[in-house]
Write a protein that holds these residues in place. Sequence first.
Motif, short mmCIF file in Angstrom:
data_model
loop_
_atom_site.label_atom_id
_atom_site.label_comp_id
_atom_site.label_asym_id
_atom_site.label_seq_id
_atom_site.Cartn_x
_atom_site.Cartn_y
_atom_site.Cartn_z
N GLU A 689 32.91 35.57 45.93
CA GLU A 689 31.75 34.96 46.17
C GLU A 689 31.18 34.77 44.72
N ALA A 690 31.09 35.73 43.88
CA ALA A 690 30.28 35.59 42.43
C ALA A 690 31.31 35.13 41.50
N HIS A 691 32.43 34.72 41.91
CA HIS A 691 33.25 34.15 40.70
C HIS A 691 33.97 32.83 41.15
N GLY A 692 33.22 31.88 41.76
CA GLY A 692 33.43 30.84 42.07
C GLY A 692 34.68 30.70 43.16
N ASP A 693 34.48 31.34 44.03
CA ASP A 693 35.44 31.42 45.22
C ASP A 693 36.81 31.79 44.90
N ARG A 694 37.03 32.99 43.93
CA ARG A 694 38.31 33.16 43.54
C ARG A 694 38.38 34.72 43.65
N PHE A 695 39.42 35.33 44.27
CA PHE A 695 39.64 36.58 44.20
C PHE A 695 39.87 37.25 42.84
N PRO A 696 39.73 38.65 42.35
CA PRO A 696 40.34 38.93 41.06
C PRO A 696 41.73 38.84 40.88
N PRO A 697 42.14 38.67 39.93
CA PRO A 697 43.68 38.97 39.73
C PRO A 697 44.15 40.42 39.71
N ALA A 698 45.35 40.47 39.86
CA ALA A 698 45.61 41.73 39.91
C ALA A 698 45.50 42.80 38.86
N ALA A 699 45.19 42.05 37.43
CA ALA A 699 44.94 42.86 36.45
C ALA A 699 43.93 42.28 35.53
N ILE A 700 42.86 43.10 34.96
CA ILE A 700 42.30 42.43 33.92
C ILE A 700 42.99 42.51 32.36
N ARG A 701 43.11 41.05 31.73
CA ARG A 701 43.90 41.02 30.93
C ARG A 701 43.41 40.71 29.38
N SER A 702 44.12 41.15 28.39
CA SER A 702 43.61 40.72 27.00
C SER A 702 43.78 39.40 26.70
N ALA A 703 43.15 39.01 25.42
CA ALA A 703 43.28 37.47 25.20
C ALA A 703 44.59 36.86 25.15
N ASP A 704 45.59 37.67 24.83
CA ASP A 704 46.99 37.32 24.68
C ASP A 704 47.87 37.49 25.99
#
Length: 868
Positions: A689-704
Amino acid sequence: MEGKDLVLHLAAGEGDEAFLERLEGGELGPVHRLRESLLGAEGGFQPVLAAWVDFGLARDQMPAEAERLGLGGLGRVDVRWGFEGEALRTVVRVEAPAPRRGLLALLDQPGFEVRGTLKVVPKDATAFAVMSLDAAGLYDRVVEIARGEARDPAEVDAVVARLDERMGVRLRDELLARVGPMMAVQVGERPPVALAANAGAVPLPVMLPRVAVVGEVRDAAGLRAALGRMMPRLSAELGTGRQDDPRIEEVAGGYVIRLPGLPPEFGLEPTLLVGERVMVLATTSEEARAALAALEGGGGGWRAEGRFAEALGTLPERAVMMGVSDPGETMPEVIAGLPQILELVGGALGAGREAAARNAGRPVGPPLPRLAAGDVPTADEVRPYLFPSAWALSVDGAGLRYDARESIPGLSTPAVTGVAVALLLPAVQAAREAARRMQCTNNEKQILLAMHNYAVTHNDRFPPAAIRSADGRPLLSWRVAILPYLEEQALYEKFHLDEPWDSPHNKALLKEMPSVYACPSKPLEPGMTSYRVVTSEGTPFGVEAGPALAEITDGTSNTIGVVEAVEEVPWTKPEEFPLGDDLGALSRQFGSAHPGGFNAGFLDGSVKFVKSTLNPVTLRALLTHRGMEVIRQDEILPAPAPPPRPAPAAAPGAGLGLPAVQEAREAARRAQCTNNLKQIALALHNFREAHGDRFPPAAIRSADGKPLLSWRVAILPYVEGQALYEKFHLDEPWDSPHNKALLKEMPKVYGCPSGTFGEGMTNYRAIGGPGTALEASRGVSIREFRDGTANTILVVEAAEAVPWTRPDEPIDPGAGFGSPHPEGYQAAFVDGAVRFLADGLEPAVLKALSTRAGGEVVRPEALQPRRP
C-alpha cells in the motif's frame, strides 16, 4: 529421644523392648555422626534435608516371606536433597551388598556408559528414558522366584510350557534372548483431539503422546521368524470373532495392531517393526517407520552434547537406567496452558455437578473456583531459568544409587512437591493472563489483516462501520462484512444482508460467532464481543463509506482502528459508540479484563497494549485520523519491565517430559507460527500500500542489479522494526561485516517457535522465480494475481532454513516445502489466510498454488495428502 534427635522404631512386639535397651545402652550414639555425614557437602552438592531407614537394625525381625524373596540383604536406605549451584539435587542410596538373591538380584543388569553414544535414541531427542536390561536373564530370575514361592516347582514349569505352546514360540530363547540389552522410551508430540464423554457433554482436549519404544536386536532373522509364528496366535487371542475386535495384521517389516473400537480421532495403530539393528514399537505406522529410519540409517545415536553434556556432568560413569528431559521446552507452556485446561475440565465437572444436583433435588452449591489473573512473570521470562534435567540409576557391589539434578522441583524431590505447587500457583495465574493477552493481541491482528484485505478488493477502503439498507439504515456490523477475509466465507453466505441483525434469520446466527471476536480474558455471553470501532465524526469509521487509506493523514501507525471496549455488544449488531465531549467519560469507555490497560489495534496492523492511565487528550488524538497531533510512543505504552536476571548456567535435572505437555506445547507453537505468518502477510500488504500497490521484490538490489538483502529486511518497518531497519547499510550485501553483525537481531516474528534452526536463521521464505508472488527483481501488483489471492502462496515454511537477511534462493514446490511441525507445514496466502498444508500433496498442486497467473484450477480435494 537421643539428645535433640527423635528416633522412631517401627518394629512391633518384643522388638520394642530390645530396641529400647539398645537405645538406653548408648548403642545408637552413631546416629549423630550419620546425620552429620549425610548432611555434609559432597563436591558441589550441599544437602539440606536427609532421611534414612536402616533395615539392618531389624534384620532379626524380618518376616520369613521377605527372607525367601531375598530382602534380608537390605541395609540402610538414605535420601538426601539439596542444592548444587543453580540445580536441585536428589541422591538416594540403598545398601544391598552383592551377592544379591531373590528380588534384589533383579538389580544385577548390564550397565552402559552414561556419556557414551546411545544407539537406541535418535540424535535429536530431548526427552527419553534408556535402560540396559538382560531380558532373558530377568526372565530366568522371575521364574526362579516363582519356583521358590510355589508349593510345587513343577507347576511353574508347566505354566511356562503351556504359555510357550500357546504362543507358538519359546519366549525365553526365541524372543527375549534375541533382543537387548539396550532399550529406550522416547516421547514425541501429536496434536490434541477434542472428545466428549457422551452426547451433549463438554468436549475436553485429549492429548495423546507420540511414543516409541526401541530395543536392540541381536538376531534379526531369528526374531522375525519367531514373531511370524507368534503374531497370528496372539491376534486370535485378542478377539472373539467380531468385526470390531482388535487384530494384528502383518505389514512390510513388521506388524500393526488394529483397534477398531477406538474413536478415529485418536489415530492410534500401534506398530512393531524389526530392523537389522533395532526394533521399534510406536503409536502409529508413520512414527514407527520414522524412528526406524532415524536409527537404522547409520547416522549414530544420541550423545550428550552442549547443555546436555553439562547436565550429565556429575552423574555416575555407568548406569542401568537414565532419563533426560528439558523443562525449558515444556514447563513455560504448562504454566501458560494449565489454566485453560482446568477451565475446560471445570466446565465439564460443573455441568455434571449441576445435572447430579438437579436429579437429586438438592442445591447445586457454590461454583467451582477459578484462577484469577495476577501480575507475575510470563513464560518467556521463566524460560531462561530452566535447563536440562537428568537422572540415573546405578548399581555396584554395595547396592544401588539414584542421582537426579533438576532446575525445578519434580516428583523426585522429597517433601517439596506440595510447596512447589503453592509457590508456582501465582506464576501459573500470571502466565495464564499473559497467554490470554497474547491471544487477544493475535485476535486483533487477524481482524486488522482482514480489514486490509477487504480494502484491497474495495478500492483501498476499509469496511464501513455498518452494512446498510438501500435507504441508509444500519443492518449489520463491520464484523459481518469482513467474514470472508477471516476464512469464514461459508458463515458470511448464511446472512441475509438486506435484513437487520435481529431479524429471525440473522439473529439465529449470533451463536456462530468466530472465536477471533472473543477476548479470552473476558467472560462474555455467547455471541457477545468487546472488539469495537469508534464512529464519531473525525474518526476513521465515522464516515458511512468506510475510511480510505489516503484519508488517514495522521498515519496508520498513529490511528486506532479496533479497540477493546468496556461495554460488549452482540457481534452482528451495528452498534459502535461516539466519542462525546467528556474526556473523563471517554477514558471510561475503553478497557478490558487485562490488568493495567487494554489492547488497541492500529490501522498499520500493529497492536499495542495501552496503559489505563493514558491521558484522555492523547487517547482522543489516537482515535482521530486527521488531527495532525504529535504523539510520543512513551505516552502510550506502559513502562518497560525490568530486564530479567541473567540466566543461570545450564545444569542437569530429572524426569521425562509429560506427553500431554508436549502435545500442548506443539499446539501452542503451531498457533504462534500461524500468527507469525499472518503478521508477515499483513506487513507485505502494508508495504504494497505504501509503494504504489506493489509487493517488495524478493531482494533489495544494488544499482547494478546485484541482490543484497532479503525482502524480510525491506518489510521491517511494517513489523514494528523501524529502528532495526535503520541500522542496515542497504547498499551493502547481507554478509558485509556491518550487516552480518545484525543477524543476531532477527525479530521473533521470523522464527517458527517449533524450529531449532540456530541464531539468525528462518524457514519463512518466498518461493521466488518468475510468476510467483515475490519475484526476484520487481514488485508485483495485486492486479497480477489472476489465479485469485486465495489460491496463491505469499510466504511458506521451507524445509531448509536460511539466514534471515540473505536474499532467498528459489524453492522447488515439490520438495522444498517443510517444517518442524508434524505432518505438514504452514503457508500464508495473498489473501492473508494461513493454511496448514499436509505432507504428501501432489507436486502439480503445489506448483499451481505457487504461481499467481497460471490459470490452474485447484479443487479443495486436491489439498488432501496422497495416501500410500
